[in-house]
Design a protein around this motif. Sequence first.
Motif, PDB file in Angstrom:
ATOM      1  N   VAL A   7      19.106  28.704  17.246  1.00  0.00           N
ATOM      2  CA  VAL A   7      17.929  28.962  18.056  1.00  0.00           C
ATOM      3  C   VAL A   7      16.700  28.670  17.206  1.00  0.00           C
ATOM      4  CG1 VAL A   7      16.679  30.684  19.420  1.00  0.00           C
ATOM      5  CG2 VAL A   7      19.170  30.760  19.294  1.00  0.00           C
ATOM      6  N   PRO A   8      16.028  27.551  17.415  1.00  0.00           N
ATOM      7  CA  PRO A   8      14.909  27.173  16.562  1.00  0.00           C
ATOM      8  C   PRO A   8      13.675  28.034  16.810  1.00  0.00           C
ATOM      9  CG  PRO A   8      15.131  25.604  18.364  1.00  0.00           C
ATOM     10  CD  PRO A   8      16.293  26.560  18.472  1.00  0.00           C
ATOM     11  N   ASP A   9      13.184  28.678  15.752  1.00  0.00           N
ATOM     12  CA  ASP A   9      12.009  29.539  15.883  1.00  0.00           C
ATOM     13  C   ASP A   9      10.808  28.771  16.407  1.00  0.00           C
ATOM     14  OD1 ASP A   9      13.508  31.536  14.868  1.00  0.00           O
ATOM     15  OD2 ASP A   9      12.605  31.557  12.881  1.00  0.00           O
ATOM     16  N   ASP A  10      10.654  27.519  15.937  1.00  0.00           N
ATOM     17  CA  ASP A  10       9.450  26.780  16.294  1.00  0.00           C
ATOM     18  C   ASP A  10       9.455  26.334  17.748  1.00  0.00           C
ATOM     19  OD1 ASP A  10      10.330  23.452  15.109  1.00  0.00           O
ATOM     20  OD2 ASP A  10      11.574  25.090  15.842  1.00  0.00           O
ATOM     21  N   GLU A  11      10.613  26.355  18.421  1.00  0.00           N
ATOM     22  CA  GLU A  11      10.668  25.937  19.820  1.00  0.00           C
ATOM     23  C   GLU A  11      10.673  27.120  20.780  1.00  0.00           C
ATOM     24  OE1 GLU A  11      13.713  23.145  20.649  1.00  0.00           O
ATOM     25  OE2 GLU A  11      13.209  21.831  18.980  1.00  0.00           O
ATOM     26  N   THR A  12      11.512  28.117  20.527  1.00  0.00           N
ATOM     27  CA  THR A  12      11.592  29.233  21.473  1.00  0.00           C
ATOM     28  C   THR A  12      10.584  30.318  21.172  1.00  0.00           C
ATOM     29  OG1 THR A  12      13.216  30.414  20.154  1.00  0.00           O
ATOM     30  CG2 THR A  12      14.064  28.845  21.741  1.00  0.00           C
ATOM     31  N   ASP A  21       4.683  35.103  30.971  1.00  0.00           N
ATOM     32  CA  ASP A  21       4.278  35.200  32.371  1.00  0.00           C
ATOM     33  C   ASP A  21       5.187  34.352  33.258  1.00  0.00           C
ATOM     34  OD1 ASP A  21       2.678  36.220  34.413  1.00  0.00           O
ATOM     35  OD2 ASP A  21       1.385  34.450  34.405  1.00  0.00           O
ATOM     36  N   PHE A  22       6.461  34.297  32.891  1.00  0.00           N
ATOM     37  CA  PHE A  22       7.457  33.597  33.699  1.00  0.00           C
ATOM     38  C   PHE A  22       8.817  34.206  33.398  1.00  0.00           C
ATOM     39  CE2 PHE A  22       6.470  31.103  29.883  1.00  0.00           C
ATOM     40  CZ  PHE A  22       7.699  31.054  29.250  1.00  0.00           C
ATOM     41  N   HIS A  23       9.806  33.888  34.203  1.00  0.00           N
ATOM     42  CA  HIS A  23      11.167  34.370  34.011  1.00  0.00           C
ATOM     43  C   HIS A  23      11.917  33.415  33.079  1.00  0.00           C
ATOM     44  CE1 HIS A  23      10.157  36.891  37.391  1.00  0.00           C
ATOM     45  NE2 HIS A  23      10.014  35.850  38.174  1.00  0.00           N
ATOM     46  N   THR A  24      12.899  33.950  32.367  1.00  0.00           N
ATOM     47  CA  THR A  24      13.669  33.118  31.441  1.00  0.00           C
ATOM     48  C   THR A  24      15.158  33.430  31.564  1.00  0.00           C
ATOM     49  OG1 THR A  24      11.817  33.283  29.878  1.00  0.00           O
ATOM     50  CG2 THR A  24      13.856  32.318  29.062  1.00  0.00           C
ATOM     51  N   LEU A  25      15.956  32.383  31.611  1.00  0.00           N
ATOM     52  CA  LEU A  25      17.404  32.528  31.617  1.00  0.00           C
ATOM     53  C   LEU A  25      17.943  31.932  30.326  1.00  0.00           C
ATOM     54  CD1 LEU A  25      19.852  31.919  34.539  1.00  0.00           C
ATOM     55  CD2 LEU A  25      20.334  30.933  32.312  1.00  0.00           C
ATOM     56  N   TYR A  26      18.741  32.716  29.595  1.00  0.00           N
ATOM     57  CA  TYR A  26      19.365  32.258  28.355  1.00  0.00           C
ATOM     58  C   TYR A  26      20.864  32.074  28.591  1.00  0.00           C
ATOM     59  CZ  TYR A  26      15.016  33.747  26.128  1.00  0.00           C
ATOM     60  OH  TYR A  26      13.697  33.892  25.781  1.00  0.00           O
ATOM     61  N   TRP A  27      21.332  30.872  28.352  1.00  0.00           N
ATOM     62  CA  TRP A  27      22.752  30.569  28.498  1.00  0.00           C
ATOM     63  C   TRP A  27      23.327  30.340  27.105  1.00  0.00           C
ATOM     64  CZ3 TRP A  27      27.307  30.794  30.291  1.00  0.00           C
ATOM     65  CH2 TRP A  27      28.258  29.777  30.163  1.00  0.00           C
ATOM     66  N   ILE A  28      24.229  31.226  26.679  1.00  0.00           N
ATOM     67  CA  ILE A  28      24.895  31.102  25.387  1.00  0.00           C
ATOM     68  C   ILE A  28      26.291  30.561  25.649  1.00  0.00           C
ATOM     69  CG2 ILE A  28      25.574  32.262  23.263  1.00  0.00           C
ATOM     70  CD1 ILE A  28      22.559  32.281  23.814  1.00  0.00           C
ATOM     71  N   ARG A  29      26.447  29.236  25.485  1.00  0.00           N
ATOM     72  CA  ARG A  29      27.757  28.601  25.716  1.00  0.00           C
ATOM     73  C   ARG A  29      28.744  29.017  24.639  1.00  0.00           C
ATOM     74  NH1 ARG A  29      32.037  27.327  26.632  1.00  0.00           N
ATOM     75  NH2 ARG A  29      32.899  25.456  27.574  1.00  0.00           N
ATOM     76  N   SER A  30      28.250  29.048  23.396  1.00  0.00           N
ATOM     77  CA  SER A  30      29.063  29.536  22.296  1.00  0.00           C
ATOM     78  C   SER A  30      28.139  30.091  21.225  1.00  0.00           C
ATOM     79  CB  SER A  30      29.941  28.418  21.715  1.00  0.00           C
ATOM     80  OG  SER A  30      29.142  27.371  21.175  1.00  0.00           O
ATOM     81  N   GLY A  31      28.674  30.928  20.361  1.00  0.00           N
ATOM     82  CA  GLY A  31      27.863  31.585  19.351  1.00  0.00           C
ATOM     83  C   GLY A  31      27.762  33.074  19.644  1.00  0.00           C
ATOM     84  N   ALA A  32      26.937  33.757  18.869  1.00  0.00           N
ATOM     85  CA  ALA A  32      26.806  35.198  19.037  1.00  0.00           C
ATOM     86  C   ALA A  32      25.482  35.665  18.462  1.00  0.00           C
ATOM     87  CB  ALA A  32      27.956  35.923  18.340  1.00  0.00           C
ATOM     88  N   GLY A  33      25.103  36.873  18.842  1.00  0.00           N
ATOM     89  CA  GLY A  33      23.878  37.447  18.308  1.00  0.00           C
ATOM     90  C   GLY A  33      23.452  38.657  19.104  1.00  0.00           C
ATOM     91  N   ARG A  34      22.230  39.060  18.879  1.00  0.00           N
ATOM     92  CA  ARG A  34      21.679  40.231  19.571  1.00  0.00           C
ATOM     93  C   ARG A  34      20.345  39.852  20.201  1.00  0.00           C
ATOM     94  NH1 ARG A  34      20.684  46.009  16.709  1.00  0.00           N
ATOM     95  NH2 ARG A  34      22.940  46.025  16.921  1.00  0.00           N
ATOM     96  N   GLN A  35      20.193  40.212  21.486  1.00  0.00           N
ATOM     97  CA  GLN A  35      18.925  40.068  22.183  1.00  0.00           C
ATOM     98  C   GLN A  35      18.387  41.462  22.465  1.00  0.00           C
ATOM     99  OE1 GLN A  35      20.643  37.753  25.405  1.00  0.00           O
ATOM    100  NE2 GLN A  35      19.618  35.914  24.681  1.00  0.00           N
ATOM    101  N   VAL A  36      17.079  41.624  22.376  1.00  0.00           N
ATOM    102  CA  VAL A  36      16.449  42.919  22.610  1.00  0.00           C
ATOM    103  C   VAL A  36      15.451  42.758  23.748  1.00  0.00           C
ATOM    104  CG1 VAL A  36      15.142  44.819  21.606  1.00  0.00           C
ATOM    105  CG2 VAL A  36      16.702  43.491  20.172  1.00  0.00           C
ATOM    106  N   ILE A  37      15.677  43.483  24.854  1.00  0.00           N
ATOM    107  CA  ILE A  37      14.822  43.394  26.033  1.00  0.00           C
ATOM    108  C   ILE A  37      14.220  44.760  26.300  1.00  0.00           C
ATOM    109  CG2 ILE A  37      14.697  42.803  28.478  1.00  0.00           C
ATOM    110  CD1 ILE A  37      17.173  41.087  28.095  1.00  0.00           C
ATOM    111  N   SER A  64      23.529  33.173  15.686  1.00  0.00           N
ATOM    112  CA  SER A  64      24.219  32.279  14.757  1.00  0.00           C
ATOM    113  C   SER A  64      25.088  31.276  15.507  1.00  0.00           C
ATOM    114  CB  SER A  64      25.086  33.081  13.779  1.00  0.00           C
ATOM    115  OG  SER A  64      26.057  33.845  14.470  1.00  0.00           O
ATOM    116  N   ASP A  65      24.997  30.019  15.092  1.00  0.00           N
ATOM    117  CA  ASP A  65      25.830  28.943  15.652  1.00  0.00           C
ATOM    118  C   ASP A  65      25.757  28.901  17.174  1.00  0.00           C
ATOM    119  OD1 ASP A  65      26.707  28.227  13.089  1.00  0.00           O
ATOM    120  OD2 ASP A  65      28.242  29.799  13.135  1.00  0.00           O
TER     121      ASP A  65
END
Length: 279
Positions: A7-12, A21-37, A64-65
């Motif tokens: 997940v590139p910091d400079d892009e996301t 001010d918009f909705h976002t959908l995250y699709w994790i095809r593979s890999g793992a991590g933690r999201q905080v909402i 990661s990955d």
Amino acid sequence: MRIRSGVPDDETGCRLEQRQDFHTLYWIRSGAGRQVIDGTPLEVGSSTLTLVGRGQVYRYDDMSDVDGAVIGFGDDLLYEGPATQVNPVWLVGRYGTQSVSVPVEDAPRMDLLIDILTAEAERPHDASSVEVQRHLLLTLLLLVQRHYDDARAEGAMSDDGDARLHRRFVALLERDFAHHHDVDHYAEALGVPAPLLARALSSSTGHPTKALITDRAMLEASRLLRFTDLQIGVIASRVGLRNQFYFSRAFKQRYGESPQAYRTRVRDGASPASAGATS
């Protein structure tokens, strides 16, 4: 935007907390991590979809990955209408689902749909572009809703009638929480008796109607405290509580500290003195 190697910091720009001010959908095809909402951590893994509603506070930790995609969209690409059973607007509400696991066998189809949507978004705009994108996005959201419903059915979490009423309430609450805090308003607008609404919401969320309304207002207040310099009284008015004393009491009940203490703590990055009430 496709993500192929982390997940590139400079892009996301999501490692730091953001409120879009918009909705976002995250699709994790593979890999793992933690999201905080909105302060709630979600452990995500392969074949996971996460929906972040407009205005929700989001960041990710230790991805990661990751191979997947990020899709941002506005309310203009959603729809409302009489077909509430298939209306996915509720998915991006505060009490809608935030993370959905997609069966491994369905992941390639999700990938293909996202690839088609990506290609459509990148091609030169023409008279059909908006409607094609809208239909592709709604197809994607309805598939998310299907997987969410399948998971609920497996867990026997609630009956279909309760789930549909809960979804209609979420959409209405997102529209009216800053102006209406009375239970009767929501029951009348939804065309059901207040006790029936209370039973459906309790079955779906474990919380009474009034608590959900107040919690949504306090959530908005926490966002304004974190991301604006508005005075406490102005924030209270923004969420429909003109009595600042009542607002401060309700906020402390929810978050375990006064609005000013909360603002100071989150901006300084300190640990909370108290966990407050659970959502």
